[in-house]
Design an enzyme around this catalytic site. Structure first.
Site, PDB file in Angstrom:
ATOM      1  N   CYS A   1       0.824  -1.209   0.000  1.00 50.54           N
ATOM      2  CA  CYS A   1       0.000   0.000   0.000  1.00 50.54           C
ATOM      3  C   CYS A   1       0.856   1.257   0.000  1.00 50.54           C
ATOM      4  O   CYS A   1       0.345   2.359  -0.128  1.00 50.54           O
ATOM      5  CB  CYS A   1      -0.896   0.055   1.220  1.00 50.54           C
ATOM      6  SG  CYS A   1      -1.883  -1.392   1.442  1.00 50.54           S
TER       7      CYS A   1
ATOM      8  N   ASP B   1       2.865   2.334   2.603  1.00 52.00           N
ATOM      9  CA  ASP B   1       3.353   2.877   3.873  1.00 52.00           C
ATOM     10  C   ASP B   1       3.446   1.835   4.975  1.00 52.00           C
ATOM     11  O   ASP B   1       2.557   1.023   5.166  1.00 52.00           O
ATOM     12  CB  ASP B   1       2.568   4.118   4.361  1.00 52.00           C
ATOM     13  CG  ASP B   1       1.122   4.107   3.943  1.00 52.00           C
ATOM     14  OD1 ASP B   1       0.547   3.024   3.869  1.00 52.00           O
ATOM     15  OD2 ASP B   1       0.578   5.215   3.717  1.00 52.00           O
TER      16      ASP B   1
ATOM     17  N   CYS C   1       4.919   8.279   2.478  1.00 50.27           N
ATOM     18  CA  CYS C   1       4.910   9.618   1.904  1.00 50.27           C
ATOM     19  C   CYS C   1       5.222  10.664   2.979  1.00 50.27           C
ATOM     20  O   CYS C   1       5.411  10.335   4.149  1.00 50.27           O
ATOM     21  CB  CYS C   1       3.563   9.892   1.261  1.00 50.27           C
ATOM     22  SG  CYS C   1       2.202   9.750   2.402  1.00 50.27           S
TER      23      CYS C   1
ATOM     24  N   CYS D   1      -2.774   8.177   6.913  1.00 51.97           N
ATOM     25  CA  CYS D   1      -1.423   8.217   7.478  1.00 51.97           C
ATOM     26  C   CYS D   1      -1.483   8.459   8.979  1.00 51.97           C
ATOM     27  O   CYS D   1      -0.706   7.884   9.744  1.00 51.97           O
ATOM     28  CB  CYS D   1      -0.601   9.334   6.836  1.00 51.97           C
ATOM     29  SG  CYS D   1      -0.256   9.042   5.104  1.00 51.97           S
TER      30      CYS D   1
END
Lengths: 143, 395
Positions: free
Chosen positions: A35, A37, A60, A104
């Site tokens: 994915c 992360d 990211c 995130c």
């Protein structure tokens, strides 16, 4: 307008507590490289307090910034207080994240929980499994 | 140092293009459809631009239709061919897995309307095989559309061969030449191209203007209804200044193609040679069939968006095919189409250079990229696992 707030850019470019703890009492890893992360959180606990905390993140800018912010927010806190860290609190502390980057902050919350769970497991500390129910599944990686 | 290395995304407007367009904004701003001489001056500018573009592609001026850009041209070519095909009971289209979304999404729309679409593999080298096209052709195929050069990895497709095959089988052939126009020789006659799309801002014209070339004998339906502009095939008052600039930019790019290529290739090759020294890196797409300026590589254990942000901090503009930069959860369909695992595709970097770049800028990129990759690997748990042997290296 820039993609990220100044706060996010600061934590991305100058991440706090980045690295590893060789003598960690708890290590939590969440996310999936597929994915894009993965976060790994290390905690050092003394007398029920998180005295040190480090992270490694593949992801990211907002993933790195969220990890950095989460470590700052739990360092020096009692373990049970760290468990209350919510993704929302991380987002607020970062002065917001773009909508499609909110996951995130969820990962950051989960990384902290995973590290605490590992600490509990390693030290035979009893806990309510419901506290960690979200960790079992990464919704982004399925379907 | 500021280094613009994203020329496949867009380019600066050249002096020649700007000088060509300004008079049509400030002085000869009439409507080309107006009868009076003032309007006819704009009409003349339009006509000259059409002749110039036709000459650059070896087409006839009446085969050139100006559009708002490459996406519109792609949409019109495909939808029109499908409509013509449907009239004859032909409802099958052939394309490739790594086309631009302007093509893929148009094909998706047609699929929902009852058309059948075959998307060909592009193999690990990012090149379509002629025999795959041949095997996919059917009695009811109404269009083959294959991009001239891929926008992310820069691989060039066997366009002339596919064109010859389609011509032989009587199937219309369209190519999205957005990444090739102005950078590689294009001859629609010699290459048997029936329709071709291009976009001005990829070769130093302004954004918002493109071209659809459609062979004279081919029926063409408009996408936009309205006035009789572009011989009834594209309504709307013409973007005269943009069109004139596009023609000037294309003419300049074609006239200087050899010298531009001779300048770009050593810069590109130096990037490839030096960046390949980074351990566990990979060049994406065949270098044998390649546009001059595009460099696409993957670096294992890191994620593209954080790489781009750190490059930006050092003045370097680049792009990536990671999920985070695509705004979706999946990395670029182009990188997946050449067989890269998701984990690897997330760590991609595209540098696209042009004749405005210099070797000094390349040296700056080469100073920054290895350092930033090393830093991101240092803080990456994925890299940690790879280096400890807990996970096998994929590249």
């Amino acid at each position: 307008m820039a993609l990220y707030s100044d706060k996010v850019m600061d934590h991305f470019q100058n991440p706090r507590n980045v690295g590893k703890l060789d003598d960690a009492d708890g290590i939590g890893e969440v996310g999936n490289a597929k994915c894009g992360d993965i976060m790994r959180m290390y905690i050092k606990v003394r007398d029920g307090v998180i005295v040190d905390c480090k992270f490694n993140t593949f992801g990211c800018g907002s993933a790195i910034a969220s990890s950095s912010m989460a470590t700052e927010m739990i360092k020096g806190k009692p373990v049970d207080e760290a468990l209350e860290l919510s993704n929302k609190a991380v987002v607020e502390a970062l002065d917001g994240l773009p909508a499609y980057k909110l996951h995130c902050s969820v990962l950051a919350e989960e990384a902290v929980k995973a590290a605490v769970k590992d600490y509990y497991d390693k030290n035979g500390i009893a806990y309510d499994p419901a506290l960690f129910s979200k960790l079992e599944d990464c919704e982004h990686c399925h379907g | 140092m500021f280094v613009y290395a994203d020329n496949a995304a867009t380019t600066c407007v050249s002096r020649a293009a700007l000088d060509a367009m300004l008079p049509y904004l400030l002085e000869d701003y009439g409507n080309p459809s107006s009868l009076y001489a003032f309007g006819q001056k704009a009409q003349e500018g339009l006509q000259k631009a059409r002749e110039t573009v036709a000459r650059c592609l070896n087409a006839e001026p009446r085969e050139i239709y100006f559009t708002s850009g490459g996406s519109e041209a792609d949409n019109q070519a495909i939808v029109s061919a499908a409509r013509v095909g449907a009239r004859h009971g032909k409802k099958h289209l052939i394309s490739t897995k790594f086309e631009h979304h302007a093509v893929l999404h148009t094909l998706d729309k047609l699929r929902k309307e009852g058309f059948e679409v075959t998307l060909l593999d592009v193999h690990e080298d990012g090149v379509v095989r002629l025999e795959d096209v041949e095997a996919a052709l059917r009695e009811d195929t109404c269009l083959v559309t294959v991009m001239f050069a891929n926008n992310e990895i820069g691989t060039v497709q066997p366009i002339a061969e596919i064109g010859a095959l389609c011509r032989e089988r009587g199937v219309p052939f369209h190519t999205d030449a957005v990444q090739a126009a102005g950078h590689m020789p294009i001859d629609v006659k010699a290459m048997n191209i029936d329709m071709l799309s291009l976009s001005g801002h990829k070769f130093h014209a302004p954004k918002g203007v493109g071209v659809l070339y459609a062979k004279r004998s081919l029926p063409l339906f408009p996408l936009i209804e309205g006035g009789a502009q572009e011989r009834g095939k594209r309504a709307g008052t013409e973007n005269v200044a943009g069109i004139v600039a596009l023609a000037a930019a294309l003419e300049e790019s074609c006239a200087h193609m050899e010298e531009n290529t001779a300048k770009i290739i050593p810069m590109r090759d130096r990037l490839f040679a030096e960046l390949s020294k980074i351990p566990h890196s990979k060049i994406n797409g065949s270098l044998e069939h390649h546009v001059p300026g595009t460099v696409n590589m993957c670096f294992e254990g890191i994620e593209g968006e954080s790489l781009l942000l750190l490059l930006d901090r050092e003045g370097i503009c680049a792009s990536s095919g990671s999920a985070c930069t695509s705004g979706s959860l999946d990395p670029s369909h182009v990188l997946l189409s050449i067989g890269l695992p998701h984990e690897v595709a997330h760590g991609s970097l595209r540098l696209s250079i042009g004749e405005y770049n210099s070797m000094d800028q390349i040296e700056h990129i080469l100073e920054v990229v290895p350092r930033v990759v090393a830093y991101l690997r240092e803080i990456s748990p994925v890299w940690d696992a790879l280096e400890k042997g807990e996970q096998p290296h994929l590249i």
